[in-house]
Design a protein around this motif. Structure first.
Motif, short mmCIF file in Angstrom:
data_model
loop_
_atom_site.label_atom_id
_atom_site.label_comp_id
_atom_site.label_asym_id
_atom_site.label_seq_id
_atom_site.Cartn_x
_atom_site.Cartn_y
_atom_site.Cartn_z
N LYS A 112 -7.54 -25.28 7.62
CA LYS A 112 -7.01 -24.00 7.12
C LYS A 112 -7.40 -23.82 5.66
CE LYS A 112 -2.78 -21.34 6.53
NZ LYS A 112 -1.33 -21.29 6.78
N TYR A 113 -7.27 -24.89 4.87
CA TYR A 113 -7.64 -24.84 3.45
C TYR A 113 -9.09 -24.39 3.28
CZ TYR A 113 -8.84 -26.34 -1.25
OH TYR A 113 -9.30 -26.37 -2.55
N TRP A 114 -10.00 -25.00 4.05
CA TRP A 114 -11.43 -24.69 3.94
C TRP A 114 -11.71 -23.24 4.32
CZ3 TRP A 114 -15.57 -22.81 6.50
CH2 TRP A 114 -16.83 -23.08 5.94
N VAL A 115 -11.14 -22.79 5.43
CA VAL A 115 -11.36 -21.42 5.90
C VAL A 115 -10.83 -20.42 4.87
CG1 VAL A 115 -10.68 -19.72 7.65
CG2 VAL A 115 -11.44 -21.99 8.35
N MET A 116 -9.64 -20.67 4.37
CA MET A 116 -9.06 -19.75 3.39
C MET A 116 -9.90 -19.71 2.11
SD MET A 116 -6.55 -18.39 4.94
CE MET A 116 -5.72 -17.54 3.61
N LYS A 117 -10.30 -20.88 1.63
CA LYS A 117 -11.06 -20.96 0.37
C LYS A 117 -12.47 -20.38 0.51
CE LYS A 117 -12.93 -24.18 -2.98
NZ LYS A 117 -13.72 -25.38 -2.99
N ASN A 118 -13.16 -20.72 1.58
CA ASN A 118 -14.58 -20.39 1.68
C ASN A 118 -14.91 -19.12 2.44
OD1 ASN A 118 -15.85 -22.78 0.34
ND2 ASN A 118 -14.58 -23.82 1.85
N ILE A 119 -13.95 -18.56 3.16
CA ILE A 119 -14.21 -17.33 3.89
C ILE A 119 -13.19 -16.25 3.55
CG2 ILE A 119 -14.48 -16.26 6.17
CD1 ILE A 119 -15.38 -19.00 7.23
N VAL A 120 -11.94 -16.48 3.92
CA VAL A 120 -10.92 -15.43 3.82
C VAL A 120 -10.62 -15.02 2.39
CG1 VAL A 120 -8.53 -14.84 4.39
CG2 VAL A 120 -9.90 -16.15 6.02
N ASN A 121 -10.49 -15.97 1.49
CA ASN A 121 -10.15 -15.64 0.10
C ASN A 121 -11.35 -15.62 -0.84
OD1 ASN A 121 -7.43 -15.24 0.64
ND2 ASN A 121 -6.94 -17.40 0.36
N ASN A 122 -12.54 -15.81 -0.31
CA ASN A 122 -13.75 -15.72 -1.12
C ASN A 122 -14.01 -14.23 -1.36
OD1 ASN A 122 -16.69 -15.20 -1.45
ND2 ASN A 122 -16.74 -17.44 -1.51
N PRO A 123 -13.98 -13.77 -2.63
CA PRO A 123 -14.07 -12.32 -2.89
C PRO A 123 -15.28 -11.62 -2.26
CG PRO A 123 -13.56 -13.52 -4.91
CD PRO A 123 -13.87 -14.55 -3.86
N GLU A 124 -16.46 -12.22 -2.34
CA GLU A 124 -17.65 -11.57 -1.78
C GLU A 124 -17.58 -11.48 -0.26
OE1 GLU A 124 -18.06 -14.27 -3.91
OE2 GLU A 124 -18.58 -13.18 -5.74
N LEU A 125 -17.15 -12.57 0.37
CA LEU A 125 -17.08 -12.58 1.83
C LEU A 125 -15.90 -11.75 2.34
CD1 LEU A 125 -18.03 -16.27 2.63
CD2 LEU A 125 -19.50 -14.26 2.57
N ARG A 126 -14.81 -11.77 1.60
CA ARG A 126 -13.65 -10.98 2.02
C ARG A 126 -14.01 -9.50 2.08
NH1 ARG A 126 -7.74 -12.10 1.83
NH2 ARG A 126 -6.70 -10.10 2.04
N ASP A 127 -14.80 -9.04 1.11
CA ASP A 127 -15.24 -7.64 1.14
C ASP A 127 -16.01 -7.34 2.42
OD1 ASP A 127 -14.10 -7.09 -1.31
OD2 ASP A 127 -15.99 -7.24 -2.44
N LEU A 128 -16.76 -8.32 2.91
CA LEU A 128 -17.57 -8.12 4.12
C LEU A 128 -16.74 -8.17 5.40
CD1 LEU A 128 -20.66 -10.33 3.18
CD2 LEU A 128 -20.47 -7.83 3.05
N ILE A 129 -15.63 -8.90 5.40
CA ILE A 129 -14.83 -9.04 6.62
C ILE A 129 -13.64 -8.09 6.69
CG2 ILE A 129 -15.56 -11.43 6.95
CD1 ILE A 129 -12.72 -12.29 6.06
#
Length: 106
Positions: free
Chosen positions: A51-68
């Motif tokens: 969960k930590y990895w997913v949140m840090k690297n996808i969900v809460n990553n500003p650039e990727l969050r904009d895309l998702i």
């Protein structure tokens, strides 16, 4: 030039556990059978990550969050559920794998 046509007759035995259907019908069945949404736990499973990895690297990553954001539902409160359109998130992960990997390694 002489055009010749040759015909063949063949017998194909289809085992009883198989069926033959038109591709369009198969595609419709697959689409209707698919899970429409993933939760955060599904995303963790699909990426084989914590969960930590997913949140840090996808969900809460500003650039990727904009895309998702366009195909995601984020919790209203602190402990609410995350929902992701399954098809779109799967496509996103495939298309952005290298970028996610690079960000995670840096």
């Amino acid at each position: 030039m002489n055009n010749k046509t040759t015909s063949f007759n063949a017998v194909i035995t289809i085992p009883p556990e198989y069926v033959v259907i038109k591709k369009i019908e198969y595609d419709r069945l697959v689409e209707n059978d698919e899970v429409k949404f993933w939760e955060l736990e599904d995303l963790m499973t699909k990426t084989c990550s914590s969960k930590y990895w997913v949140m840090k690297n996808i969900v809460n990553n500003p650039e990727l969050r904009d895309l998702i954001e366009s195909f995601s539902i984020f919790p209203k409160g602190k402990n609410g559920p995350y929902k992701f359109n399954a098809k779109k998130m799967s496509r996103f992960l495939d298309e952005h794998f290298e970028e996610i990997k690079e960000r995670a390694e840096s």
